[in-house]
Design an enzyme around this catalytic site. Structure first.
Site, PDB file in Angstrom:
ATOM      1  N   GLY A   1       0.728  -1.475   0.172  1.00 24.24           N
ATOM      2  CA  GLY A   1       0.068  -0.190   0.056  1.00 24.24           C
ATOM      3  C   GLY A   1       1.514   1.221   0.137  1.00 24.24           C
TER       4      GLY A   1
ATOM      5  N   HIS B   1       1.826   0.586 -13.144  1.00 22.91           N
ATOM      6  CA  HIS B   1       3.169  -0.627 -13.364  1.00 22.91           C
ATOM      7  C   HIS B   1       4.338  -0.322 -13.453  1.00 22.91           C
ATOM      8  CE1 HIS B   1       3.361  -4.536 -14.892  1.00 22.91           C
ATOM      9  NE2 HIS B   1       4.601  -3.894 -15.337  1.00 22.91           N
TER      10      HIS B   1
HETATM   11  C1  GRF Z   1       4.005  -1.919  -7.531  1.00 20.86           C
HETATM   12  O1  GRF Z   1       4.734  -1.416  -7.816  1.00 20.86           O
HETATM   13  C2  GRF Z   1       2.620  -1.463  -8.652  1.00 20.86           C
HETATM   14  O2  GRF Z   1       3.009  -0.715 -10.028  1.00 20.86           O
HETATM   15  C3  GRF Z   1       2.501  -2.717  -8.537  1.00 20.86           C
HETATM   16  O3  GRF Z   1       1.842  -3.366  -7.104  1.00 20.86           O
HETATM   17  C4  GRF Z   1       3.200  -2.652  -6.562  1.00 20.86           C
HETATM   18  C5  GRF Z   1       2.286  -1.986  -5.689  1.00 20.86           C
HETATM   19  O4  GRF Z   1       3.056  -1.720  -4.434  1.00 20.86           O
HETATM   20  N1  GRF Z   1       1.471  -1.933  -9.511  1.00 20.86           N
HETATM   21  P1  GRF Z   1       1.876  -0.860  -3.441  1.00 20.86           P
HETATM   22  O5  GRF Z   1       1.503  -1.946  -2.722  1.00 20.86           O
HETATM   23  O6  GRF Z   1       1.882   0.418  -3.829  1.00 20.86           O
HETATM   24  O7  GRF Z   1       3.371  -0.548  -1.970  1.00 20.86           O
END
Ligand code: GRF
Length: 202
Positions: A12, A109
């Site tokens: 998160g 992403h």
């Molecule tokens: C991020 O690297 C995002 O790009 C991918 O999943 C990860 C999520 O990280 N879709 P977080 O849970 O927001 O720290």
């Protein structure tokens, strides 16, 4: 003002970046609900700390992906969400959710799409040997990581990079980019034409 619903599965940190941008006035929006499909997702604590309601809806036990998505739509509508933000939500969405919020589902992403879609994007980039990596905020369509691109940011790949060091460099850019993309959409600063998101000049 935009009413956001943020979907998470884990850490998160992007949720945290969105909440921070709202708190310091960079983003004029409100997070109405954070939904996780994983009961012990650490990101849920960030929502609670910010006074944002959380709901856990496991993807398990539903007859189909569509049934699960219909439940998510119900919850998002109950909170009057008008922009759905995927922030590390590790489920593929069906058109049941996507069509319920036309051009109103965003994802971040960790690659410069269309390179390296799917899981382990940073590992894919290192294995390929690219010298520039990055992240993409895009609208969600039923094909994974293929919707109209709203914003991208590039970072260099260093010779000694590991998945961890590269991911950390990319993540810093995600945290800057995601609130910015939400702001553009909230201000109506672009539109979708064909497969492209075109930003309106101001
Ligand atoms: C991020 O690297 C995002 O790009 C991918 O999943 C990860 C999520 O990280 N879709 P977080 O849970 O927001 O720290």
């Amino acid at each position: 003002m935009l009413t956001l619903g943020v979907l998470i599965s884990g850490r998160g940190s992007n949720l945290q970046a969105i909440l921070a941008a709202i708190a310091d006035g960079r983003l004029h929006a409100r997070v109405a609900v954070v939904i996780s499909n994983v009961a012990d997702a650490p990101g849920l604590a960030h929502a609670s700390a910010a006074g944002v309601p959380t709901e856990v809806h496991s993807h398990r036990g539903w007859p189909s992906r569509e049934d699960y998505d219909a439940r998510l739509v119900q919850v998002l509508r109950a909170h009057q969400v008008d922009l759905v933000c995927l922030a590390g939500f590790m489920r593929r969405l069906t058109s049941v959710l996507i069509d319920a919020f036309p051009n109103r589902v965003l994802n971040v992403h960790p690659s410069l799409l269309p390179a390296f879609p799917g899981v382990d994007a940073q590992r894919q980039a290192l294995d390929y040997g690219v010298r520039v990596a990055g992240c993409t905020v895009h609208l969600v369509t039923p094909t994974v990581d293929a919707g109209p691109i709203v914003l991208q940011a590039a970072v260099p790949v260093a010779d000694g990079d590991t998945v961890e060091t590269l991911s950390a460099r990319i993540l810093r850019e995600e945290h800057r980019l995601y609130p910015e993309a939400i702001r553009l959409i909230g201000e109506g600063r672009g539109r979708v034409e064909g497969r492209r998101w075109l930003s309106d000049p101001r």
